[in-house]
Enzyme design. Structure first.
Site, PDB file in Angstrom:
ATOM      1  N   PRO A 177       0.820  -1.219   0.000  1.00 48.50           N
ATOM      2  CA  PRO A 177       0.000   0.000   0.000  1.00 48.50           C
ATOM      3  C   PRO A 177       0.848   1.261   0.000  1.00 48.50           C
ATOM      4  CG  PRO A 177       0.053  -0.959   2.189  1.00 48.50           C
ATOM      5  CD  PRO A 177       0.758  -1.930   1.287  1.00 48.50           C
ATOM      6  N   CYS A 178       0.280   2.321  -0.538  1.00 48.89           N
ATOM      7  CA  CYS A 178       0.965   3.611  -0.611  1.00 48.89           C
ATOM      8  C   CYS A 178       0.705   4.394   0.675  1.00 48.89           C
ATOM      9  CB  CYS A 178       0.447   4.389  -1.817  1.00 48.89           C
ATOM     10  SG  CYS A 178       1.173   6.016  -2.028  1.00 48.89           S
ATOM     11  N   GLN A 179       1.763   4.780   1.380  1.00 45.58           N
ATOM     12  CA  GLN A 179       1.615   5.549   2.626  1.00 45.58           C
ATOM     13  C   GLN A 179       2.614   6.704   2.635  1.00 45.58           C
ATOM     14  OE1 GLN A 179       2.347   1.634   4.450  1.00 45.58           O
ATOM     15  NE2 GLN A 179       1.081   2.364   6.128  1.00 45.58           N
TER      16      GLN A 179
ATOM     17  N   HIS B 142       3.058  11.030  -4.970  1.00 43.25           N
ATOM     18  CA  HIS B 142       2.616  11.061  -3.577  1.00 43.25           C
ATOM     19  C   HIS B 142       3.547  11.931  -2.732  1.00 43.25           C
ATOM     20  CE1 HIS B 142       1.719   9.157   0.434  1.00 43.25           C
ATOM     21  NE2 HIS B 142       0.507   9.191  -0.087  1.00 43.25           N
TER      22      HIS B 142
END
Length: 374
Positions: free
Chosen positions: A76-78, A124
């Site tokens: 997941p992208c965090q 991001h």
């Protein structure tokens, strides 16, 4: 040559694993997924329960005890800390799933890895997140990343976004699904040999004929009434689209096979919220549907023949159904009977387009064979 051993982390329902298995040259030895519903489907497909939490010391120990060659993860992208390079990945990424993956790579030194993520990873946190990821993998863990060029002075790296993005629509399935793929090879193990590899960029398209020509090959017309939208819901979607259009936004529902589209493709399938479904509506008119009252729908069915795609259609668009699990001409992909449609959509939206993974896996495994044989 013996099969390469893979570990399948952040596994979902095993799409990345399956893409590698299709090469015929890998076998999976450890899996990890913490969503209980995804684990149920994974076990149904692979006869093993992957329920593990990769953030625990127990799993870290398990990884250290496992003999394997290739690490696979759709993480997941965090958000990461802005300290970035100066403090090292353990400070910059602490608490994120990437931190745990990086630790495992550091301690177990896989020969190679494949990491997959959404296109938004590149931008991001204004690009900081991706810069920390690359700095960690290249400078601190010492892996060569396919598609990333290292400066001759050895003090940095550069890349084109397009070199790390691949879209499912170019790999035989009619779905507009751009994703980031990071393939790494261990510099410490292979050194100068890596520079001789012809695997300098990710494959750009499927090497064989397409699985489907367009969305018309995927859709099954005359679907069950439960998939048709209520008239009130259609009216709400139209109103929303009209309001967004007035603001100059292109948001709103999409009928992907609307009349006049010669070679329709779907928009990206998404696990979260309704937008994955609402941007992939289907025109499928049939007698007797308009005005029907269906349980759990607040108003009668719409009179335009608009329905959602079915989970089976999503499964085709991700390469699960009709492709990756066909063995000796027999379809072997299915969900457990007690997994709801809601969960099926979520699991498929969270997964990968297997044909993209397969093409990358072919290149990765072929490269490893060359590195190991020299």
């Amino acid at each position: 040559m013996e099969k390469f051993k893979t570990v399948d982390l952040c596994a979902g329902i095993g799409g990345i694993r399956r893409g590698f298995e299709l090469t015929g040259k890998t076998e999976n030895v450890l899996s990890a997924e913490n969503d209980k519903y995804a684990c149920k489907t994974y076990e149904h497909l692979y006869n093993e329960n992957p329920m593990h939490d990769i953030t625990t010391d127990e799993f870290k120990e398990l990884m250290n005890e496992t003999d394997y060659d290739i690490l696979l993860a759709g993480f997941p992208c965090q958000a990461f800390s802005a300290v970035g390079k100066r403090e090292g990945f353990k400070d910059a990424t602490r608490g994120t799933i990437f931190f745990y993956l990086a630790e495992m790579i550091e301690e177990t030194r896989p020969k190679a890895f494949l990491l997959e993520n959404v296109e938004g990873l590149l931008t991001h946190d204004k690009g900081n997140t991706f810069e920390v990821i690359l700095d960690t993998l290249i400078n601190q863990l010492d892996y060569r990343i396919v598609g990333v060029q290292e400066n001759l002075m050895g003090d940095g790296f550069y890349f084109e976004r397009s070199d790390l993005l691949r879209n499912a629509k170019d790999f035989g399935v009619p779905q507009n699904r751009p994703r980031v793929y990071l393939v790494g090879f261990d510099n410490q193990r292979y050194g100068e040999k890596i520079k001789k590899l012809k695997f300098r960029q990710l494959p750009k398209k499927r090497s064989r004929k397409p699985i489907y020509n367009d969305l018309n090959d995927v859709l099954v017309m005359g679907e069950d009434k439960s998939f048709y939208l209520a008239q009130g819901y259609v009216d709400t979607l139209k109103e929303h689209k009209s309001k967004q259009g007035a603001k100059g936004n292109g948001f709103g529902y999409v009928v992907v096979n609307a009349e006049g589209i010669k070679h329709p493709i779907s928009n990206a399938l998404l696990a979260t919220g309704g937008s994955g479904k609402e941007r992939n509506l289907v025109y499928d008119p049939q007698e007797g549907i308009a005005g029907l009252v269906v349980k759990n729908k607040k108003t009668p069915l719409n009179d335009e023949g608009i329905r959602m795609m079915t989970p089976d259609e999503w499964a085709k668009l991700q390469g699960f159904l009709g492709y990756a699990f066909v063995e000796n001409g027999e379809e072997t992909f299915s969900f457990p009977d007690d997994v709801s449609n809601t969960q099926r959509y979520k699991q498929l939206g969270n997964s990968v387009a297997i044909p993209v993974i397969e093409e990358i896996a072919i290149k990765l495994v072929d490269s490893l064979e060359k590195l190991e044989s020299e």
